[in-house]
Motif scaffolding. Structure first.
Motif, mmCIF file in Angstrom:
data_model
loop_
_atom_site.group_PDB
_atom_site.id
_atom_site.type_symbol
_atom_site.label_atom_id
_atom_site.label_comp_id
_atom_site.label_asym_id
_atom_site.label_seq_id
_atom_site.Cartn_x
_atom_site.Cartn_y
_atom_site.Cartn_z
ATOM 1 N N ASN A 63 0.684 -1.161 -0.033
ATOM 2 C CA ASN A 63 -0.018 -0.098 -0.065
ATOM 3 C C ASN A 63 0.851 1.220 -0.033
ATOM 4 O OD1 ASN A 63 -2.510 1.308 2.354
ATOM 5 N ND2 ASN A 63 -2.302 1.574 0.096
ATOM 6 N N THR A 69 1.265 5.395 -0.675
ATOM 7 C CA THR A 69 0.912 7.003 -0.875
ATOM 8 C C THR A 69 1.519 7.446 -1.968
ATOM 9 O OG1 THR A 69 -0.153 7.173 1.395
ATOM 10 C CG2 THR A 69 0.145 9.201 0.013
ATOM 11 N N ILE A 98 -2.762 10.362 -3.669
ATOM 12 C CA ILE A 98 -3.523 9.110 -3.852
ATOM 13 C C ILE A 98 -3.178 7.801 -3.379
ATOM 14 C CG2 ILE A 98 -2.263 8.633 -6.348
ATOM 15 C CD1 ILE A 98 -5.196 8.567 -7.394
ATOM 16 N N ASP A 99 -4.036 7.232 -3.212
ATOM 17 C CA ASP A 99 -3.693 5.867 -2.631
ATOM 18 C C ASP A 99 -3.524 4.888 -3.777
ATOM 19 O OD1 ASP A 99 -3.835 4.055 -0.312
ATOM 20 O OD2 ASP A 99 -5.327 2.986 -0.764
ATOM 21 N N ALA A 100 -2.488 4.030 -3.394
ATOM 22 C CA ALA A 100 -2.110 3.059 -4.655
ATOM 23 C C ALA A 100 -1.920 1.702 -3.955
ATOM 24 C CB ALA A 100 -0.978 3.369 -5.371
ATOM 25 N N ARG A 119 -14.256 8.046 -5.613
ATOM 26 C CA ARG A 119 -13.080 8.125 -4.976
ATOM 27 C C ARG A 119 -12.154 7.134 -5.872
ATOM 28 N NH1 ARG A 119 -13.672 6.518 1.173
ATOM 29 N NH2 ARG A 119 -11.621 6.780 1.242
ATOM 30 N N ASN A 150 -8.162 5.275 -6.810
ATOM 31 C CA ASN A 150 -6.963 4.944 -6.435
ATOM 32 C C ASN A 150 -6.064 4.282 -7.375
ATOM 33 O OD1 ASN A 150 -7.842 2.352 -6.411
ATOM 34 N ND2 ASN A 150 -8.305 2.346 -4.332
ATOM 35 N N LYS A 177 -10.633 13.328 -0.418
ATOM 36 C CA LYS A 177 -10.563 11.897 -0.677
ATOM 37 C C LYS A 177 -11.539 11.302 -1.665
ATOM 38 C CE LYS A 177 -9.124 10.683 4.131
ATOM 39 N NZ LYS A 177 -9.526 10.354 5.540
#
Length: 296
Positions: free
Chosen positions: A40, A42, A50-52, A87, A89, A295
């Motif tokens: 995980n 950022t 963004i979250d990856a 949202r 990702n 988010k």
């Protein structure tokens, strides 16, 4: 490899394949509901974070290989998750270190930074109470304090977590407080706006900002910005020849701006004057709404 405009994080608003550069600002190993580990990350560019996620049989190897605060070419898919949530990702297929990039593409800073500086100092000049003028001059005529204030982040993760974030958050709180004092004219406008300007000043001593990485320093971890800020302000305004009631109210507003103590959000005392209650709600709205919008 030049970064395309449509690949900036603020523009990733639909599902698509992507090959683009991002800075890695945090990494963790998490587990799925089936207890399988995944990577995980950022990711960041100058427009946001963004979250990856990367699912692989070599999660530990990938975790050890990737470095925080380094630029990578990320190959994968932008996806909306959960579906219809708005949202997005990134689901990573592969990553490779970037050798050529523009460093400024990955440093987050407040949008309209100069306008935010101008707004803050215009607001300070509009304060008419002579005692509160003296208070604000102590801080903002000091070049070191002023520079720290306009460049500090407002948080590590949750809201306004970039260079100039404290400035932007403060201006949002000021604007909300101006509206509140218009709706409720019995509130002391100058006192409320001064409290809005100074409520988070302890954060100039709380965070260390190094390139893309924001860290809470030992002072921030052990004392917190509310105590630091109240002590910082008290130490300087106690030497001024101002009304004692004003001095006490300013310190009270800083100590109580996270709301009632029973919430457990860090206030040292409950808000006990209307200006303190108004400041708490303005601060809370700025922080929570900005966090929510970032988010979605």
């Amino acid at each position: 490899m030049a970064k395309k405009e449509e690949d900036y994080i603020k523009n990733l608003t639909y599902a698509k394949n992507i090959i683009s550069q991002f800075a890695v600002v945090s990494k963790k190993i998490r587990k799925t509901k089936q207890n399988k580990p995944y990577l995980n990350l950022t990711l960041q560019d100058k427009t946001g974070q963004i979250d990856a996620k990367m699912f692989s049989n070599n999660t530990k190897k990938h975790y050890e290989k990737i470095e925080v605060n380094r630029i990578y070419n990320i190959i994968g898919n932008v996806r909306e998750f959960p579906e219809n949530s708005g949202r997005f990702n990134i689901l990573i297929d592969d990553f490779r270190p970037s050798k050529k990039y523009n460093e400024e593409d990955f440093k987050r800073q407040a949008e309209d930074y100069e306008k935010h500086i101008e707004y803050l100092f215009d607001t300070i000049r509009q304060i008419t109470n002579p005692d509160l003028q003296k208070v604000l001059k102590v801080f903002f005529q000091d070049e070191t304090i002023r520079e720290k204030f306009i460049t500090a982040p407002a948080a590590k993760i949750h809201h306004h977590n970039y260079k100039g974030g404290l400035l932007v958050h403060t201006n949002e709180v000021i604007e909300l407080c101006k509206s509140i004092s218009t709706i409720y004219p019995q509130i002391d406008h100058d006192l409320l706006i001064t409290g809005a300007i100074l409520h988070d000043i302890g954060k100039i001593e709380t965070y260390d900002l190094d390139d893309n990485i924001i860290e809470i320093n030992s002072k921030g971890k052990l004392m917190d910005h509310i105590f630091i800020g109240a002590n910082f302000v008290e130490e300087r305004i106690s030497k001024l020849n101002i009304d004692e009631d004003i001095r006490i109210k300013i310190i009270h507003m800083i100590l109580s701006h996270h709301g009632p103590m029973e919430l457990g959000w860090g206030s040292a005392v409950n808000p006990q004057i209307p200006e303190a209650l108004a400041l708490h709600h303005a601060d809370d709205l700025s922080a929570k709404l900005t966090g929510f919008l970032s988010k979605n």
